[in-house]
Scaffold this motif. Structure first.
Motif, PDB file in Angstrom:
ATOM      1  N   PRO A 144       0.853  -1.205   0.000  1.00  0.00           N
ATOM      2  CA  PRO A 144       0.000   0.000   0.000  1.00  0.00           C
ATOM      3  C   PRO A 144       0.883   1.247   0.000  1.00  0.00           C
ATOM      4  N   GLU A 145       0.374   2.329  -0.564  1.00  0.00           N
ATOM      5  CA  GLU A 145       1.153   3.555  -0.663  1.00  0.00           C
ATOM      6  C   GLU A 145       1.588   4.076   0.702  1.00  0.00           C
ATOM      7  N   ASP A 146       0.750   3.911   1.733  1.00  0.00           N
ATOM      8  CA  ASP A 146       1.123   4.419   3.049  1.00  0.00           C
ATOM      9  C   ASP A 146       2.193   3.563   3.716  1.00  0.00           C
ATOM     10  N   ILE A 147       2.486   2.380   3.145  1.00  0.00           N
ATOM     11  CA  ILE A 147       3.583   1.546   3.639  1.00  0.00           C
ATOM     12  C   ILE A 147       4.846   1.805   2.820  1.00  0.00           C
ATOM     13  N   LYS A 148       4.676   2.063   1.524  1.00  0.00           N
ATOM     14  CA  LYS A 148       5.825   2.320   0.647  1.00  0.00           C
ATOM     15  C   LYS A 148       6.663   3.483   1.147  1.00  0.00           C
ATOM     16  N   ARG A 149       6.010   4.458   1.790  1.00  0.00           N
ATOM     17  CA  ARG A 149       6.757   5.640   2.205  1.00  0.00           C
ATOM     18  C   ARG A 149       7.777   5.341   3.298  1.00  0.00           C
ATOM     19  N   PHE A 150       7.707   4.149   3.890  1.00  0.00           N
ATOM     20  CA  PHE A 150       8.698   3.765   4.890  1.00  0.00           C
ATOM     21  C   PHE A 150       9.875   3.003   4.273  1.00  0.00           C
ATOM     22  N   THR A 151       9.806   2.782   2.986  1.00  0.00           N
ATOM     23  CA  THR A 151      10.839   1.996   2.291  1.00  0.00           C
ATOM     24  C   THR A 151      11.560   2.887   1.290  1.00  0.00           C
ATOM     25  N   PRO A 152      12.894   2.957   1.329  1.00  0.00           N
ATOM     26  CA  PRO A 152      13.616   3.846   0.403  1.00  0.00           C
ATOM     27  C   PRO A 152      13.475   3.382  -1.047  1.00  0.00           C
ATOM     28  N   ASN A 153      13.332   4.358  -1.924  1.00  0.00           N
ATOM     29  CA  ASN A 153      13.262   4.077  -3.358  1.00  0.00           C
ATOM     30  C   ASN A 153      13.800   5.298  -4.110  1.00  0.00           C
ATOM     31  N   TYR A 154      14.353   5.079  -5.258  1.00  0.00           N
ATOM     32  CA  TYR A 154      14.816   6.182  -6.102  1.00  0.00           C
ATOM     33  C   TYR A 154      14.973   5.636  -7.520  1.00  0.00           C
ATOM     34  N   GLU A 155      15.176   6.522  -8.486  1.00  0.00           N
ATOM     35  CA  GLU A 155      15.376   6.138  -9.877  1.00  0.00           C
ATOM     36  C   GLU A 155      16.667   6.767 -10.394  1.00  0.00           C
ATOM     37  N   TYR A 156      17.354   6.047 -11.259  1.00  0.00           N
ATOM     38  CA  TYR A 156      18.558   6.607 -11.873  1.00  0.00           C
ATOM     39  C   TYR A 156      18.334   6.787 -13.374  1.00  0.00           C
ATOM     40  N   LEU A 157      19.028   7.758 -13.937  1.00  0.00           N
ATOM     41  CA  LEU A 157      18.977   7.978 -15.382  1.00  0.00           C
ATOM     42  C   LEU A 157      19.819   6.907 -16.058  1.00  0.00           C
TER      43      LEU A 157
END
Length: 346
Positions: A144-157
């Motif tokens: 769920p989106e409210d759980i994802k915010r506790f998990t680091p994520n990012y995107e690279y070019l």
């Protein structure tokens, strides 16, 4: 970081120049990103974050630049393997954390700078890996989106050079040369790669500064004939002929295969000598190591030109001293038969 291989050397000698890095960013970064980066403030940093275990497959360059009017960094990671890495997002995250740690420890910073990570890839295999950290985390997309915010994520070019057409390769001459050759060094056969070299030579004609062109042509030739050891003397002669007719300014800067191999042999010999000799016997050890490396180079070049060598030739060559081997190697491209080699073995 010690330069380990020709891909690393070519990448750093090319994109380590600020003007080339600027040109790459201006031509390949998405418009919404380039408009917040002040490329005129681009400044290379000496730091490298690749450890010894990964040096054979990766190179990196770190640039400091104003991003959205504040201090930031652009981290350029070059993957020079023939296959893609599944954990690239995780590796990049570790490198970015190291950059941030350096800011905290060295400068006592209490705010972390923006880091924009870029990955340049030119392997044989198509890149089929996602460009976000979340895709490496099991079940991340189902959270769920409210759980994802506790998990680091990012995107690279991400830039997969192997997919670029000639028309899609942009920028000034040196940028287009580097991108074209890096695209083709793994993916094309000898004939196709030579076609790319000829195209690169034509790009050199666009440079107003002929000396810059000559210097970069030497860099280019070192890379091609070091990275592709399957190129033959006939291939080399085709390049020489093309240079003489298309870019005569660079004809004197063409480094023969023998010269490239000889320099590598000397370096290998010196290293072997250092490893073999104690303080009292260092000079003798270095000479023996150099002779051994040069002998291997001579045998390799003669085999490439004349086919499998008789054992007595190999044995005789292995007994020669470095000065004699140097002279022999210098003449290999001009020998008509193995009979011309015999005079060194008597």
């Amino acid at each position: 970081m010690k330069i380990q291989n020709p891909h690393d050397r070519f990448f750093k000698e090319t994109f380590g120049k600020v003007e080339v890095a600027k040109d790459f960013l201006n031509n390949y970064l998405p418009e919404n990103i380039i408009k917040v980066i002040d490329v005129d403030t681009l400044e290379p940093q000496k730091d490298s974050f690749i450890n010894e275990e990964l040096q054979e497959g990766f190179s990196d360059l770190l640039f400091k630049a104003n991003i959205n009017k504040r201090e930031g960094y652009i981290y350029l990671l070059f993957e020079h393997k023939s296959y893609s890495s599944k954990d690239i997002a995780f590796q990049l995250l570790k490198y970015m954390v190291e950059i941030w740690e350096a800011k905290i420890k060295k400068e006592k910073a209490d705010k972390l700078p923006v880091i924009i990570p870029l990955v340049v890839y030119h392997g044989k295999d198509s890149w089929k890996i996602g460009t976000t950290l979340g895709e490496m985390i099991m079940g991340y997309e189902d959270l769920p989106e409210d759980i994802k915010r506790f998990t680091p994520n990012y995107e690279y070019l991400f830039y997969d050079l192997s997919r670029y057409t000639d028309d899609e390769i942009k920028g000034e001459a040196i940028n287009r040369i580097a991108t074209t050759i890096m695209r083709d060094i793994f993916t094309k056969d000898n004939k196709g790669l030579l076609g790319s070299v000829f195209r690169a030579v034509s790009y050199l004609l666009e440079l107003d500064d002929k000396q810059t062109g000559i210097e970069y042509f030497e860099t280019l030739m070192r890379y091609i004939f070091s990275a592709r050891t399957d190129l033959t003397r006939a291939d080399f002669n085709r390049v020489v002929k093309k240079i003489e007719t298309t870019y005569p300014e660079g004809s004197e800067a063409v480094m023969t295969l023998a010269e490239i191999f000889r320099e590598e042999g000397r370096a290998e010999g010196r290293e072997a000598g250092r490893d073999a000799g104690m303080e009292a016997g260092m000079e003798a050890g270095m000479e023996a190591g150099e002779a051994k490396a040069l002998a291997r180079t001579a045998i390799k070049l003669l085999t490439k030109k004349f086919g499998l060598l008789p054992e007595e030739f190999k044995t005789g060559i292995s007994k020669l001293d470095p000065p004699t081997l140097d002279v022999m190697i210098d003449g290999i491209l001009d020998y008509e038969s193995l009979e011309e080699v015999k005079r060194y073995l008597q």
